[in-house]
Design a protein around this motif. Structure first.
Motif, PDB file in Angstrom:
ATOM      1  N   PRO A   1      23.809  58.006  47.592  1.00 29.63           N
ATOM      2  CA  PRO A   1      22.189  57.559  48.475  1.00 29.63           C
ATOM      3  C   PRO A   1      21.573  59.356  48.691  1.00 29.63           C
ATOM      4  O   PRO A   1      20.598  58.767  49.619  1.00 29.63           O
ATOM      5  N   ASP A   2      22.032  59.903  48.610  1.00 34.14           N
ATOM      6  CA  ASP A   2      21.170  61.357  48.807  1.00 34.14           C
ATOM      7  C   ASP A   2      19.983  61.842  47.797  1.00 34.14           C
ATOM      8  O   ASP A   2      20.192  62.757  47.517  1.00 34.14           O
ATOM      9  N   ARG A   3      20.550  61.011  46.550  1.00 35.65           N
ATOM     10  CA  ARG A   3      19.526  60.881  45.062  1.00 35.65           C
ATOM     11  C   ARG A   3      20.433  62.281  43.873  1.00 35.65           C
ATOM     12  O   ARG A   3      20.225  62.703  43.429  1.00 35.65           O
ATOM     13  N   THR A   4      21.556  62.106  44.729  1.00 33.06           N
ATOM     14  CA  THR A   4      22.491  63.540  43.923  1.00 33.06           C
ATOM     15  C   THR A   4      22.791  62.473  42.794  1.00 33.06           C
ATOM     16  O   THR A   4      23.631  61.378  43.052  1.00 33.06           O
ATOM     17  N   ARG A   5      23.079  62.709  41.421  1.00 31.44           N
ATOM     18  CA  ARG A   5      23.680  62.511  40.476  1.00 31.44           C
ATOM     19  C   ARG A   5      25.101  63.485  40.063  1.00 31.44           C
ATOM     20  O   ARG A   5      24.615  64.393  39.773  1.00 31.44           O
ATOM     21  N   VAL A   6      26.174  62.295  39.933  1.00 32.96           N
ATOM     22  CA  VAL A   6      27.003  62.188  39.724  1.00 32.96           C
ATOM     23  C   VAL A   6      27.889  62.022  38.127  1.00 32.96           C
ATOM     24  O   VAL A   6      27.479  60.893  38.095  1.00 32.96           O
ATOM     25  N   ALA A   7      28.270  63.172  37.222  1.00 27.06           N
ATOM     26  CA  ALA A   7      28.972  62.422  36.487  1.00 27.06           C
ATOM     27  C   ALA A   7      29.956  61.672  36.063  1.00 27.06           C
ATOM     28  O   ALA A   7      31.564  62.249  37.846  1.00 27.06           O
TER      29      ALA A   7
END
Lengths: 190, 386
Positions: free
Chosen positions: B303-309
């Motif tokens: 939701p905070d626009r963080t991209r997680v592998a």
């Protein structure tokens, strides 16, 4: 003593009469042998008839005893499979139905079963009778303790103990399975 | 507080009570941005094939309107046995327990759920305390709204006597604040706290949570605890427990709804896996995980626009639940510093449920822990053991 004397007198008289009848048949001239022959055969029928009657009575008594035991076992099966003894039944206080054993008692005390031919069955019925008396006694203790306890917890403890894998009750079920299998394997008439 | 402030509170209470509009006055205890940061942090865990890395912890599974609606659907699914049986049998179990609860109790409900159970409790308590105060506590404001409406529907509880509290009760500091709030509102009057629907089983440190919750209880208060139970523990039974959850599609949709709501993953409900195990001598444990079965490493956006592998075969633990061994309940209660006032059990009376699974409802009170029973005291076993 009197019974043995009467039995000896009866069978002795029949044996002597039979021997005399045969002798009469042998010594009689050929044309006059009809009467000793008829007399000897009537005596023979009298002797064998006594045993035949005894065997028929015993067989009838045994059949009735086995039928009664089968019915009683079926009734006990219904009781064990009923709601009262179901693991999913209500865990509250209750009076349990009892297992019955009157037909087994009657069969064992009347001598309707042969100690030689039915030795295995008699042993099994004695074990079943002991188990039924024991389970009924345990149910009495259970009811007494559950109804006199102020908390529902006691009823739950007994419910869990009754239905646990190591409960005496499981052994009773197994014994009933064994008894019904044995009774089912017996021929109705022998 | 000035007289004018007092009038304002009174006017507000009247406005809520007298309006046909379903107002609810919610106390929000935490900054929701912090909760979002915590959720994001939980989804940044290391890759793991068995659900020990990324995870959605208990309260977040219900956080937001999407998961709340999915939860309501799952509760109505007849294949979601634990919930169905829990709801079906609660009336009977509550009927056996409620006689031990005296007059004048207020009610604090942790994890309000669908509200059906709270309604039964409120009906009983309200008869004995017309001035009852009801405080449902949940991390999800949507769950609070859903559950509270059902709990107070036609119960006769005036709107201003219902104080929903949006709070993560798994955080110890939050409970300290809640304790102050509750005691301030009710004074010395007794409170019935409740943690129902096997909610306890959803937490990693369930024993710690129970100890923290029961620490709120004063000598005059009581604590109602409902847990799913099993008569025995074995790998076979753990598989049976898994089956109970796995057969419900609505339940799969519920557990994945938090992912759907908070990430940009395209959800495949068939990638939800249920893993059962035996947790020591205390419980059967079921871990629900979502596995990347696409065959590719993918990136998911939080939701905070963080991209997680989210590598291939990596997992996200969606849900945790347990079935407690019935023999382990007394030690669990004792470890929380409580004693059992009374308790009831009901089996899952359905053919497709494993033998020995059920629900236990325990009414607990604070006090000296009752010593563990000696084997000799167990008269029932002495009589019925071979």
């Amino acid at each position: 003593m009197t019974r043995i004397a009467i039995t000896a007198l009866t069978f002795g008289a029949l044996a002597v009469a039979m021997a005399l009848g045969l002798s009469w048949f042998v010594v009689s001239p050929p044309g006059e042998r009809w009467e000793p022959a008829v007399n000897s055969l009537a005596l023979l029928a009298g002797i064998t008839g006594i045993f035949a009657e005894r065997w028929a009575t015993q067989r009838e008594q045994r059949k009735q005893a086995l039928d009664s035991i089968r019915l009683e076992m079926a009734r006990n099966r219904e009781t064990l499979d009923g709601e009262a003894f179901s693991a999913s039944s209500s865990r509250g206080r209750r009076v349990y139905p009892r297992l019955v054993q009157s037909a087994v008692d009657s069969a064992l005390s009347s001598g309707a079963l042969s100690p030689h031919r039915d030795a295995e069955l008699i042993d099994l019925l004695h074990r079943w009778r002991t188990a039924v008396a024991s389970v009924n006694r345990r149910l009495e203790l259970t009811e007494m303790l559950v109804f006199t306890s102020p908390s529902d917890e006691k009823a739950e403890q007994f419910h869990a103990a009754l239905h646990s894998a190591s409960s005496f009750f499981q052994g009773v079920r197994t014994l009933l399975d064994e008894a019904q299998a044995t009774l089912g394997g017996l021929p109705v008439r022998r | 507080m000035t007289a004018s402030d007092g009038r304002l509170v009174g006017d507000l209470a009247r406005a809520i009570d007298e309006s046909d509009f379903a107002w609810s006055l919610v106390l929000v205890g935490e900054d929701q941005r912090d909760k979002l940061a915590a959720l994001t942090g939980d989804l940044l865990g290391k890759p793991s094939s068995n659900g020990d890395g990324k995870q959605i912890t208990s309260g977040y599974a219900y956080w937001g309107i999407g998961p709340t609606i999915a939860w309501a659907h799952a509760c109505a699914d007849p294949f979601y046995l634990v919930m169905k049986q829990s709801l079906d049998s609660f009336t009977r179990r509550w009927g056996r327990v409620r006689g031990r609860i005296g007059e004048g109790f207020h009610h604090v409900s942790f994890g309000v759920g669908t509200g059906h159970k709270d309604r039964l409790i409120l009906e009983h308590l309200l008869e004995r305390n017309p001035g009852l105060l009801y405080l449902p506590v949940d991390m999800s404001s949507e769950m609070l709204r859903l559950g509270t409406q059902e709990a107070t529907h036609r119960v006769g509880l005036r709107g201003h006597r219902v104080v929903p509290v949006q709070l993560d009760f798994s955080i110890t500091d939050n409970l300290a604040e809640l304790r102050q709030l509750v005691h301030r509102l009710v004074g010395d009057e007794p409170v019935l706290y409740s943690l129902l629907g096997n909610t306890l089983a959803n937490f990693d440190h369930d024993d710690e949570l129970l100890a923290n919750l029961t620490a709120l209880v004063r000598p005059q208060d009581l604590f109602l605890l409902e847990v799913a139970t099993t008569e025995a523990l074995s790998d076979d039974l753990a598989r049976d427990a898994v089956e109970e959850y796995a057969r419900s599609r609505a339940y799969r949709e519920f557990v994945t709804s938090a992912l759907l709501h908070n990430t940009d993953l395209t959800i495949n409900v068939d990638a939800v896996q249920f893993r059962g195990s035996v947790e020591g001598d205390r419980a059967l444990k079921v871990k629900v995980v979502y596995q990347n079965q696409t065959g590719d490493d993918i990136l998911m956006m939080l939701p905070d626009r963080t991209r997680v592998a989210f590598p291939d075969r990596d997992t996200i633990r969606l849900y945790l639940t347990r079935k407690y061994a019935r023999k382990a309940l007394d030690p669990i209660v004792r470890a929380a510093g409580m004693r059992k006032v009374t308790g009831t059990h009901s089996d899952f009376a359905v053919p497709r449920s494993a033998q020995g699974f059920g629900m236990d409802l325990l009414l607990l009170a604070p006090g000296e822990p009752v010593p563990a029973p000696r084997p000799d005291d167990d008269v029932a076993r002495v009589i019925w053991e071979n």
